[in-house]
Design a protein around this motif. Structure first.
Motif, PDB file in Angstrom:
ATOM      1  N   LEU A 226       0.816  -1.221   0.000  1.00  0.00           N
ATOM      2  CA  LEU A 226       0.000   0.000   0.000  1.00  0.00           C
ATOM      3  C   LEU A 226       0.846   1.265   0.000  1.00  0.00           C
ATOM      4  N   THR A 227       1.923   1.239  -0.766  1.00  0.00           N
ATOM      5  CA  THR A 227       2.856   2.369  -0.763  1.00  0.00           C
ATOM      6  C   THR A 227       2.728   3.242  -1.991  1.00  0.00           C
ATOM      7  N   CYS A 228       1.790   2.910  -2.892  1.00  0.00           N
ATOM      8  CA  CYS A 228       1.703   3.679  -4.134  1.00  0.00           C
ATOM      9  C   CYS A 228       0.256   4.047  -4.446  1.00  0.00           C
ATOM     10  N   VAL A 229      -0.504   3.098  -5.003  1.00  0.00           N
ATOM     11  CA  VAL A 229      -1.846   3.400  -5.490  1.00  0.00           C
ATOM     12  C   VAL A 229      -2.759   3.863  -4.361  1.00  0.00           C
ATOM     13  N   ALA A 230      -2.703   3.168  -3.223  1.00  0.00           N
ATOM     14  CA  ALA A 230      -3.605   3.511  -2.114  1.00  0.00           C
ATOM     15  C   ALA A 230      -3.353   4.914  -1.593  1.00  0.00           C
ATOM     16  N   LYS A 231      -2.110   5.369  -1.643  1.00  0.00           N
ATOM     17  CA  LYS A 231      -1.793   6.704  -1.133  1.00  0.00           C
ATOM     18  C   LYS A 231      -2.333   7.817  -2.025  1.00  0.00           C
ATOM     19  N   GLU A 232      -2.681   7.462  -3.279  1.00  0.00           N
ATOM     20  CA  GLU A 232      -3.227   8.460  -4.191  1.00  0.00           C
ATOM     21  C   GLU A 232      -4.642   8.868  -3.817  1.00  0.00           C
ATOM     22  N   ARG A 233      -5.355   7.982  -3.124  1.00  0.00           N
ATOM     23  CA  ARG A 233      -6.736   8.252  -2.690  1.00  0.00           C
ATOM     24  C   ARG A 233      -7.671   8.508  -3.875  1.00  0.00           C
ATOM     25  N   GLN A 234      -7.375   7.910  -5.019  1.00  0.00           N
ATOM     26  CA  GLN A 234      -8.287   8.002  -6.157  1.00  0.00           C
ATOM     27  C   GLN A 234      -9.102   6.718  -6.253  1.00  0.00           C
ATOM     28  N   PHE A 235      -8.415   5.613  -6.485  1.00  0.00           N
ATOM     29  CA  PHE A 235      -9.081   4.309  -6.496  1.00  0.00           C
ATOM     30  C   PHE A 235      -9.424   3.907  -5.060  1.00  0.00           C
ATOM     31  N   TYR A 236     -10.572   3.271  -4.870  1.00  0.00           N
ATOM     32  CA  TYR A 236     -10.903   2.763  -3.549  1.00  0.00           C
ATOM     33  C   TYR A 236     -10.042   1.532  -3.291  1.00  0.00           C
ATOM     34  N   ALA A 237      -9.314   1.525  -2.193  1.00  0.00           N
ATOM     35  CA  ALA A 237      -8.307   0.497  -1.937  1.00  0.00           C
ATOM     36  C   ALA A 237      -8.913  -0.744  -1.283  1.00  0.00           C
ATOM     37  N   THR A 238      -8.561  -1.904  -1.825  1.00  0.00           N
ATOM     38  CA  THR A 238      -8.911  -3.192  -1.218  1.00  0.00           C
ATOM     39  C   THR A 238      -7.652  -4.038  -1.142  1.00  0.00           C
ATOM     40  N   ILE A 239      -7.702  -5.114  -0.362  1.00  0.00           N
ATOM     41  CA  ILE A 239      -6.556  -6.014  -0.220  1.00  0.00           C
ATOM     42  C   ILE A 239      -6.999  -7.447  -0.509  1.00  0.00           C
ATOM     43  N   ASP A 240      -6.047  -8.381  -0.503  1.00  0.00           N
ATOM     44  CA  ASP A 240      -6.383  -9.791  -0.688  1.00  0.00           C
ATOM     45  C   ASP A 240      -5.569 -10.651   0.269  1.00  0.00           C
ATOM     46  N   PHE A 241      -6.172 -11.755   0.736  1.00  0.00           N
ATOM     47  CA  PHE A 241      -5.489 -12.651   1.669  1.00  0.00           C
ATOM     48  C   PHE A 241      -6.259 -13.966   1.765  1.00  0.00           C
ATOM     49  N   GLY A 242      -5.557 -14.973   2.284  1.00  0.00           N
ATOM     50  CA  GLY A 242      -6.142 -16.295   2.438  1.00  0.00           C
ATOM     51  C   GLY A 242      -6.584 -16.565   3.863  1.00  0.00           C
ATOM     52  N   VAL A 243      -6.625 -17.836   4.213  1.00  0.00           N
ATOM     53  CA  VAL A 243      -7.167 -18.271   5.499  1.00  0.00           C
ATOM     54  C   VAL A 243      -6.440 -17.618   6.665  1.00  0.00           C
TER      55      VAL A 243
END
Length: 684
Positions: A226-243
């Motif tokens: 989360l060091t690039c796109v999320a900091k722009e605050r344009q796209f709504y940020a989501t993440i991904d992970f497993g169990v």
């Protein structure tokens, strides 16, 4: 004949349902899907909404099966589907746009809406997806091998603009606010993992999204870095992970909350399975672990997309590869998903369905019956001829030069290319130490090389010298020959095993012979580079009495084998081709390229054969075997068509410990499977 699909009827039915829903909707409430930041939720038509989605890739199955898979996803309790859009699948060459058959995106979205499924579209231009080149078209490399992918490189942006001008209007017509079912759109994918942070590129994509999709459409990103796109605050940020990430959801989402304090929580890829690689065990993820993790997320209010809910198949040459090290994916993209490669629902599906029912309190629709598969018995094959003794039927393009050229320079974006050079008559003067022992060195090659020697300057194969695998550290072949005249010509058949789909090696991702070739240390010059079309030859086989024979002895490797599968109209079901008597190659039925087989490496042994490629009466079966000669005697020349698949289930399976799955390209398996829970692959 193979079953024909009335696409116009399907499309009309889907349109009619979409129209009816729009008309019946209360006209006082405008259709909308927005983010309510203050209450940390999505709002659908003004009401709080939590989506429970599953990933399905329409391009990894035939349209004949779309309706069945979507019906089963809805019957699991899902209220949305998530899809990728692969640029290279829809635009195989510059200016060529494909939106029919398996590429009919509009029809697939309409069918999803028919099943009351919302759609989350990940539109690229890069998607990863373990798909060839991560969805990027390899013809970009033909234009300029140094083009910087996923960046503001003007050449890349110009191509992106051209593609998005075609794609995004199609998506715009299907937006929820316009009466369709598309609620969210992602541009790019997991960009933080590239190590790049080209904000000009990210801003450009955002502007494209707004231009074509309007200001109200939810544009989102998926990223764990989360060091690039999320900091722009344009796209709504989501993440991904497993169990593992579900065990402490507060901690898992803490880095995201530090950058995006408000808004609904989203796991855009909850891993219900995992990808495979050739030469590695088939990965299995425990069904109960997946179900328990899903229950925790739904109770916590997380919007979830299950990746994959249905995996499908990398037909033809569409598989991708992770790197480094270079690890291509097999033909099956079963992914140990809740719905198996042929559409059967698994025990994992049953558990997930119950979790969703308990969490929502809604009774799901009945589960459609599983499709039947049949055992068709044994088909005997016969060797027709050496493949490269029949190059007139294969060659698409040829370029001559001092050194070999890349496949992309030839316009060969998938499959195989051939490189040939003639050893000069004064070679012994150049390499006086030449004896009956030879050392052929290929300085740099991608990906898999099959080497031959002949005395004929016309493309043909005599002596098989050996192969160079992408897994080998040194691209050297040592061989012997009785005299130099028997190896007057060197032929190198190079297989593109899949363009890299993630990581830094996606840059400069060209294929073929990329460096100098030497024989006993002396460089070889004067190369003829050929692009080849095996699909065209395979389609002609049923009509050919016999392939042309060469005037010189031919190597048994790289040969075509032919057989016929006879079916009556009541036998047109799915089946599985067991290629365990072969080693490595390609399979076609009725000219349809079912994909690569490589049981010598595993884990996959059988290839899925959808009923839609079969027809009543005679079905042509063509096999290209590259490494062995299993059919020199009729008794061993066979394929068995089975009722059950083997994509690695019979090899050592690996269940999921929570720590075993990491970001794609760095996948790992537990060090000790003995300590993990038993996996139940029971189907319902």
């Amino acid at each position: 004949m193979a079953r024909k699909i009335d696409y116009s009827a399907l499309l009309f039915a889907a349109w009619f349902i979409s129209f009816s829903i729009a008309v019946q909707h209360d006209s006082s409430v405008q259709r909308s899907f927005i983010i309510d930041y203050d209450n940390n939720t999505f709002l659908k038509d003004g009401q709080p909404f939590q989506y429970i989605s599953g990933s399905i890739h329409y391009f990894r199955l035939l349209p004949d099966s779309w309706d069945d898979r979507l019906a089963k996803m809805r019957a699991a309790g899902l209220n949305a589907v998530q899809i990728y859009v692969p640029w290279n699948f829809h635009m195989p060459r510059p200016g060529q746009h494909r939106f029919t058959g398996s590429a009919d995106l509009d029809l697939f979205l309409a069918l999803a809406q028919k099943h009351d499924l919302l759609a989350i579209v990940r539109a690229g231009p890069y998607i990863c997806a373990e798909w060839d080149f991560g969805g990027l078209p390899a013809w970009l490399l033909q234009r300029n091998a140094s083009i910087v992918m996923r960046s503001s490189d003007p050449q890349f942006l110009a191509a992106v603009d051209e593609w998005m001008a075609v794609l995004l209007p199609i998506i715009a017509r299907r937006l929820y606010s316009s009466g369709g079912n598309v609620i969210m759109v992602q541009l790019e994918n997991e960009y933080g993992s590239t190590g790049q942070c080209d904000l000009a590129y990210i801003r450009h994509l955002y502007q494209l999204g707004r231009r074509y999709l309007g200001n109200q459409t939810v544009l989102f990103s998926t990223d764990n870095t989360l060091t690039c796109v999320a900091k722009e605050r344009q796209f709504y940020a989501t993440i991904d992970f497993g169990v593992d990430g579900t065990r402490s959801l507060k901690d898992t989402f803490a880095p995201l909350r530090a950058l995006q304090p408000k808004g609904p929580l989203v796991n855009s890829e909850y891993y219900a399975g995992w990808l495979d690689h050739w030469s590695s065990p088939h990965v299995r993820v425990g069904a109960q672990l997946v179900a328990d993790g899903l229950a925790r997320m739904l109770a916590y209010g997380v919007n979830v997309n299950i990746y994959m809910f249905f995996g499908g198949t990398n037909f033809g040459y569409w598989n991708g590869a992770n790197s480094p090290p270079f690890e291509p994916q097999p033909t099956s993209y079963d992914y140990d998903a809740p719905i198996a490669e042929n559409g059967d629902t698994r025990y994992k599906y049953q558990l997930i369905r119950q979790v969703i029912k308990d969490a929502t309190g809604r009774q799901p629709s009945p589960v459609p019956r599983n499709s039947s598969a049949s055992s068709f018995g044994r088909v005997k094959l016969q060797r027709l001829a050496s493949l490269l003794g029949n190059l007139d039927s294969l060659i698409v393009n040829r370029l001559d030069g001092k050194l070999p050229v890349t496949m992309e320079s030839l316009g060969q974006f998938q499959g195989f290319a051939l490189y040939g050079t003639q050893i000069s008559e004064d070679f012994e003067a150049v390499a006086p130490s030449l004896t009956s022992s030879y050392s052929l060195r290929v300085e740099k090659v991608r990906d898999f090389v099959y080497a031959f020697a002949s005395s004929n300057s016309k493309p043909s194969l005599g002596q098989f010298l050996g192969f160079i695998s992408y897994a080998e550290s040194a691209a050297v072949l040592n061989f012997t020959a009785s005299d130099l005249s028997s190896i007057r010509n060197i032929w190198l058949l190079v297989e593109n095993c899949g363009h890299v789909n993630s990581g830094p090696d996606i840059q400069g991702n060209v294929k073929g012979i990329l460096g100098q070739v030497t024989l006993n240390g002396a460089p070889l010059y004067g190369w003829r580079s050929y692009s080849l079309d095996f699909d065209r030859l395979a389609a002609k086989l049923p009509y050919a009495k016999r392939l042309a024979a060469s005037g010189e002895p031919q190597a048994a490797q790289a040969s075509l084998y032919m057989g016929r599968l006879i079916l009556d109209k009541n036998s047109l079901t799915d089946t599985y081709a067991n290629l365990s008597t072969f080693c490595k190659g390609q399979l076609w039925i009725n000219g349809f390229n079912l994909g690569r087989y490589w049981p010598c490496a595993g884990p996959q042994v059988t290839l899925y054969v959808p009923r839609a490629v079969l027809r009543e009466g005679s079905n042509s079966v063509a096999v290209l075997e590259l490494l062995q000669a299993p059919c020199l005697s009729d008794s061993s020349c066979k394929i068995d068509f089975l009722r059950e698949p083997d994509v690695g289930f019979r090899s050592k399976s690996v269940a999921d410990s929570a720590d075993s799955l990491t970001y794609r390209g760095k996948s790992a398996v537990p060090s000790s499977a003995d300590q993990l829970p038993t996996v139940d692959d029971e189907r319902i």
